[in-house]
Write a protein that holds these residues in place. Structure first.
Motif, short mmCIF file in Angstrom:
data_model
loop_
_atom_site.label_atom_id
_atom_site.label_comp_id
_atom_site.label_asym_id
_atom_site.label_seq_id
_atom_site.Cartn_x
_atom_site.Cartn_y
_atom_site.Cartn_z
N ILE A 116 0.85 -1.20 0.00
CA ILE A 116 0.00 0.00 0.00
C ILE A 116 0.88 1.25 0.00
CG2 ILE A 116 -1.63 1.33 1.41
CD1 ILE A 116 -2.95 -1.33 2.18
N GLY A 117 1.98 1.20 0.76
CA GLY A 117 2.92 2.32 0.78
C GLY A 117 3.53 2.55 -0.59
N LEU A 118 3.98 1.45 -1.22
CA LEU A 118 4.58 1.56 -2.55
C LEU A 118 3.57 2.11 -3.56
CD1 LEU A 118 6.75 -1.61 -3.24
CD2 LEU A 118 7.46 0.78 -3.22
N ALA A 119 2.31 1.66 -3.43
CA ALA A 119 1.27 2.12 -4.36
C ALA A 119 1.15 3.64 -4.29
CB ALA A 119 -0.06 1.46 -4.02
N ALA A 120 1.20 4.19 -3.06
CA ALA A 120 1.08 5.64 -2.90
C ALA A 120 2.24 6.36 -3.60
CB ALA A 120 1.05 5.98 -1.42
N ILE A 121 3.45 5.83 -3.41
CA ILE A 121 4.62 6.46 -4.05
C ILE A 121 4.47 6.41 -5.57
CG2 ILE A 121 7.11 6.27 -4.41
CD1 ILE A 121 7.24 5.05 -1.56
N LEU A 122 4.09 5.23 -6.09
CA LEU A 122 4.01 5.04 -7.53
C LEU A 122 2.91 5.90 -8.15
CD1 LEU A 122 4.64 1.23 -7.47
CD2 LEU A 122 6.08 2.91 -8.61
N LEU A 123 1.80 6.07 -7.43
CA LEU A 123 0.73 6.92 -7.94
C LEU A 123 1.21 8.36 -8.07
CD1 LEU A 123 -2.45 5.53 -6.15
CD2 LEU A 123 -1.80 5.33 -8.56
N SER A 124 2.07 8.80 -7.12
CA SER A 124 2.55 10.18 -7.24
C SER A 124 3.55 10.30 -8.38
CB SER A 124 3.12 10.69 -5.91
OG SER A 124 4.15 9.84 -5.49
N VAL A 125 4.30 9.23 -8.65
CA VAL A 125 5.19 9.23 -9.83
C VAL A 125 4.34 9.41 -11.09
CG1 VAL A 125 6.70 7.81 -11.26
CG2 VAL A 125 6.99 7.81 -8.78
N THR A 126 3.24 8.64 -11.17
CA THR A 126 2.34 8.74 -12.31
C THR A 126 1.79 10.16 -12.44
OG1 THR A 126 1.72 6.45 -11.96
CG2 THR A 126 0.25 7.76 -13.34
N SER A 127 1.32 10.71 -11.34
CA SER A 127 0.75 12.07 -11.37
C SER A 127 1.79 13.08 -11.84
CB SER A 127 0.26 12.46 -9.97
OG SER A 127 -0.68 11.55 -9.53
N TYR A 128 3.03 12.92 -11.36
CA TYR A 128 4.09 13.84 -11.74
C TYR A 128 4.24 13.89 -13.26
CZ TYR A 128 8.77 15.70 -12.46
OH TYR A 128 9.83 16.43 -12.91
N PHE A 129 4.35 12.68 -13.87
CA PHE A 129 4.55 12.65 -15.33
C PHE A 129 3.32 13.15 -16.08
CE2 PHE A 129 8.09 9.61 -14.48
CZ PHE A 129 9.07 10.41 -15.04
N MET A 130 2.14 12.87 -15.51
CA MET A 130 0.91 13.33 -16.17
C MET A 130 0.87 14.85 -16.22
SD MET A 130 -1.05 10.73 -17.03
CE MET A 130 -2.79 11.11 -16.94
N THR A 131 1.24 15.51 -15.11
CA THR A 131 1.15 16.98 -15.07
C THR A 131 2.23 17.63 -15.92
OG1 THR A 131 2.48 16.95 -13.06
CG2 THR A 131 0.10 17.08 -12.78
N ARG A 132 3.33 16.92 -16.16
CA ARG A 132 4.42 17.49 -16.94
C ARG A 132 4.28 17.23 -18.44
NH1 ARG A 132 8.27 20.47 -14.22
NH2 ARG A 132 9.82 19.64 -15.64
N SER A 133 3.20 16.56 -18.83
CA SER A 133 3.17 16.09 -20.22
C SER A 133 2.26 16.93 -21.11
CB SER A 133 2.70 14.64 -20.26
OG SER A 133 1.35 14.60 -19.87
N GLN A 134 2.38 16.71 -22.41
CA GLN A 134 1.49 17.33 -23.39
C GLN A 134 0.07 16.82 -23.19
OE1 GLN A 134 2.56 19.52 -25.79
NE2 GLN A 134 4.62 19.41 -24.94
N VAL A 135 -0.90 17.64 -23.54
CA VAL A 135 -2.29 17.24 -23.32
C VAL A 135 -2.63 15.95 -24.06
CG1 VAL A 135 -4.70 17.89 -23.68
CG2 VAL A 135 -3.05 19.60 -22.93
N THR A 136 -2.15 15.80 -25.30
CA THR A 136 -2.53 14.63 -26.09
C THR A 136 -1.96 13.34 -25.48
OG1 THR A 136 -0.67 15.16 -27.49
CG2 THR A 136 -2.86 15.73 -28.31
N SER A 137 -0.69 13.38 -25.10
CA SER A 137 -0.13 12.14 -24.54
C SER A 137 -0.71 11.89 -23.15
CB SER A 137 1.41 12.18 -24.51
OG SER A 137 1.87 13.29 -23.80
#
Lengths: 339, 273
Positions: free
Chosen positions: A158-179
C-alpha cells in the motif's frame, strides 16, 4: 450424514458453480460477438465461429469483435486468478494487485513510457509488465524479515502504491495534453483498442501461467492453515509461496499490459468466487471465471448500454468495486484488526 | 490400515541446535524417540520443548547438528515424503473461515495425493476412520468455527490421524481444554498407540498427566535434556527440583500407580509435618 456425503456435497457444489460460471462466460462471449452497429444473429455467429460464415460475418465477428471479446474474458480471468492467489496466499482480502501496488507499478511504468518516451502499443504493454514485476520484487525485498508475512507485504504494498501513484501524477502533469489523454485512457483500463496485438501475447502468457498456478493450487489451499500445519502436511512453504507470488504478479502484469489496470476486478472476483464455491479453499477456477464474467459484462455494458457514452471498461468496474473496497475497510475496522 | 508398518520408523536428533533469529533455544541436544512408545516432553515455560518438537518435525531447520528420520538427514528428504511418515499437530492451529469438519480432516490426505486433486476410496476410508476414532463423525458437516474447544481439538487430531503416519508429534494438544477433555484426548492417543502401534511424541504441560500416560518421559530445562526414561525411574524430588526449581513430594497416583508430583508451596501446608 457420513463424511463422504459431506465432502461429495461440497465438491458437487464447487463443480456446479464452475459450470454455471463457464456457461455465463460463454453466453457473454456470444452476445458480444452478436451485438453491435450491425447485429449478427446467433445462428450466424455460431456458423461463423465454425468456419461457415460469409465474408461480411467473418469480418464483423472474427476480425472486429472476437479479439476484443476474447481479450475481455482472458484479462478478467487473469485478474480474477491473480486476486484469488494473492488473497489466499497473504490471508488478507485487501491483497489484490490494484491495492498492493502491482497495478500502480505497471501504471507508473506505462505512463512513463507513453509520456516520456512517446511509446504506443506493444512497448507500453511491455513496460507495464516490467513495472509490475519490478514493483513486486521491491515489495518482497522491503517486506522481508526472515521470511515474508502477508500483513507486512500488504502494508509495504500500500505504501509503494502511494509512491508510484505520485510518480504517475508527476509525469501526467508534466506532459502534453494529447499524450496525457492517451495515458489517462490507458490508466482507466480500456478494451477500445483491443485487437490481435493485445490478445496474442496475453494468450501465450496465460498458457504458461495458468498451469504453473494450477500446479501449486493445492499447496496454496494448505497455506491458509498456517505455515506449520502446511509444512507438516508436506508443503515446501517458502518455495511454494515465492512461486505463487511470481505467478500472481505475472498474471496481473500481463493482464494490465493487455488492457490497462481495469480497476477492482482482482479485488472483487475472488470473494465472489469463494462465496459461490463455498468449499473453504481458495476457489481459483471460480474466481478466474468470475473475473472473466465481470470484465466481459462490464465491457459489453460500456459499449452498448443505452444512455451510457462509450466509456472505458475500467470506469464501470471501478464504480462497482470502490464501494466494495469501502465495505471491506469498514468491516475490518469494526473487527478491530487489519486482516 | 495398509499404510501402517508397525513402528518401523526411527526419529533421532544428534547435537541438535535450534534457534529463532540467531537466539539459540536448544543447545546441542541428542535424543532418540523410542519406536512404538508414547513419549512425553515436559519442562518449565520457555525450556525449548516446543522448539525441539518443531525441529524434530522439520518445521525448523537446525543451526547445528542433525535430525534423522530412518537414518536419513530429515532436511534432505522431500516434505511430502516426510509427511507420509511423520505427522505434526502444531500448537493452536488455525482453520480458514467457513471450513467444515469433513473438509478440514480431508486436508490430512494431501501427502498421499498427486499434484492434482484425486480423491480415492482410500482417502474416504482414512477420513471416516479418523472421524470415528475421535468421535467427531456426527460433526462432519458442521463448520469448524462453531465447535467447542474440546471438539475442535479432536477434529484437529482427526486431521493428523487421516494423514495415517507412523510417527505422530503433538504440541500441547490439551491446551485450553478442561480436565475431562484433557483426559479424553490423552486416552485417544493411547488408543492409537495400542491399536496401530503409532509412535507418539507429546509436549505436555501437565506433569502428572504426563507421568500417567508416558512410556518414556523427557524432562527439559534451558534447551537441554536433564533426565529421560520411564516416569517411575525419572521422577524424583531431586529431578523435579532441578527441572522446575520447585520442591515437591512424590506419591504414587492412586489410580495408575505412576508417580504423582505434589508441589510444596509457602502457604496451606498444614499437613506437611
Amino acid at each position: 450424514m457420513t463424511a463422504h456425503a459431506v465432502v461429495a456435497g461440497v465438491r458437487r457444489r464447487a463443480r456446479l458453480t464452475t459450470l454455471v460460471l463457464a456457461v455465463l462466460a460463454a453466453a457473454l462471449l456470444l452476445l458480444a460477438l452478436s451485438v453491435g452497429t450491425a447485429v449478427v444473429s446467433l445462428p450466424d455467429v455460431l456458423s461463423t465461429l465454425a468456419g461457415q460464415g460469409s465474408r461480411a460475418t467473418d469480418y464483423i465477428v472474427l476480425e472486429r469483435r472476437l479479439p476484443r471479446a476474447m481479450t475481455a474474458l482472458l484479462v478478467g480471468a487473469a485478474f480474477g486468478l491473480s486476486g484469488a492467489v494473492l488473497q489466499s496466499l497473504l490471508g488478507n482480502p485487501l491483497a489484490s494487485p490494484d491495492v498492493i501496488g502491482i497495478s500502480a507499478g505497471a501504471g507508473a511504468s506505462a505512463v512513463t513510457a507513453i509520456v516520456v518516451f512517446g511509446a504506443a502499443g506493444p512497448p507500453v504493454a511491455l513496460a507495464a509488465l516490467l513495472g509490475a514485476l519490478l514493483t513486486a520484487a521491491l515489495m518482497y525485498v522491503l517486506a522481508w524479515r526472515d521470511g515474508v508475512t502477508g500483513y507486512r507485504l500488504v502494508l509495504v504494498g500500500i505504501g509503494l502504491a502511494a509512491i508510484l501513484l505520485s510518480v504517475t501524477s508527476y509525469f501526467m502533469t508534466r506532459s502534453q495534453v494529447t499524450s496525457a489523454q492517451d495515458a489517462l485512457v490507458w490508466l482507466t483500463g480500456s478494451l477500445n483498442e483491443s485487437g490481435l496485438d493485445e490478445l496474442v501475447p496475453l494468450a501465450i502468457a496465460l498458457t504458461i501461467l495458468v498451469p504453473a498456478t494450477a500446479i501449486s493450487a493445492r499447496a496454496l489451499d494448505l497455506l491458509a492453515f498456517g505455515d506449520d500445519t502446511a509444512s507438516g502436511l508436506g508443503v515446501e512453504v517458502r518455495r511454494t509461496r515465492l512461486a505463487l507470488l511470481v505467478c500472481a504478479v505475472a498474471l496481473a502484469g500481463t493482464a494490465t499490459a493487455a488492457a490497462g489496470p481495469i480497476a477492482f476486478v482482482a479485488l472483487l472476483s475472488a470473494p465472489i468466487g469463494r462465496r459461490l464455491a463455498r468449499d473453504g479453499g481458495p476457489a481459483l477456477l471460480p474466481s478466474a471465471l468470475t473475473g472473466a464474467v465481470i470484465v466481459a459484462a462490464a465491457d459489453f455494458a460500456a459499449q452498448h448500454a443505452p444512455g451510457l457514452p462509450q466509456v472505458p471498461v475500467g470506469v464501470l468496474t471501478g464504480a462497482i468495486g470502490a464501494p466494495y473496497l469501502l465495505f471491506l475497510l469498514a468491516r475490518m475496522n469494526r473487527g478491530g484488526h487489519g486482516g | 490400515m495398509t499404510e501402517h508398518t508397525l513402528a518401523e520408523h526411527t526419529l533421532t536428533a544428534t547435537d541438535l541446535r535450534l534457534a529463532y533469529d540467531r537466539r539459540e533455544v536448544v543447545h546441542g541436544l541428542s535424543v532418540a524417540v523410542p519406536p512404538g512408545k508414547m513419549t512425553m516432553i515436559v519442562g518449565p515455560n520457555a525450556c525449548g520443548k516446543s522448539t525441539l518438537l518443531r525441529g524434530l518435525a522439520r518445521l525448523l531447520a537446525p543451526v547445528g547438528g542433525t535430525v534423522e528420520l530412518d537414518g536419513r538427514d530429515i532436511s534432505t528428504i522431500p516434505g511430502r515424503e516426510v509427511a507420509t511418515v511423520l505427522g505434526i499437530l502444531p500448537q493452536s492451529p488455525a482453520a480458514p473461515e467457513g471450513i467444515t469438519v469433513a473438509d478440514l480432516v480431508g486436508r490430512g490426505r494431501y501427502p498421499h495425493q498427486g499434484w492434482f486433486r484425486r480423491w480415492t476410496a482410500q482417502d474416504d476410508a482414512a477420513v471416516n476412520e479418523a472421524l470415528t476414532a475421535t468421535d467427531t463423525i456426527e460433526l462432519a458437516a458442521r463448520p469448524v468455527a462453531e465447535l467447542s474447544g474440546g471438539q475442535r481439538q479432536r477434529v484437529w487430531i482427526a486431521m493428523a490421524l487421516a494423514q495415517r503416519t507412523d510417527l505422530l508429534l503433538l504440541d500441547e494438544p490439551t491446551t485450553y481444554l478442561d480436565v475431562a477433555h484433557q483426559v479424553e484426548v490423552l486416552d485417544l492417543l493411547v488408543d492409537l498407540n495400542v491399536t496401530s502401534g503409532t509412535t507418539i511424541v507429546v509436549v505436555l504441560h501437565d506433569l502428572n498427566l504426563a507421568c500417567r500416560y508416558a512410556d518414556h518421559l523427557i524432562a527439559m530445562r534451558d534447551g537441554a535434556i536433564l533426565a529421560e526414561g520411564a516416569p517411575a525411574d525419572v521422577v524424583t524430588t531431586d529431578v523435579i527440583e532441578r527441572v522446575f526449581g520447585m520442591r515437591s513430594r512424590i506419591i504414587p497416583d492412586p489410580l495408575s500407580g505412576t508417580p504423582m508430583v505434589v508441589p510444596e508451596s509457602r502457604h496451606r501446608m498444614e499437613n506437611s509435618a
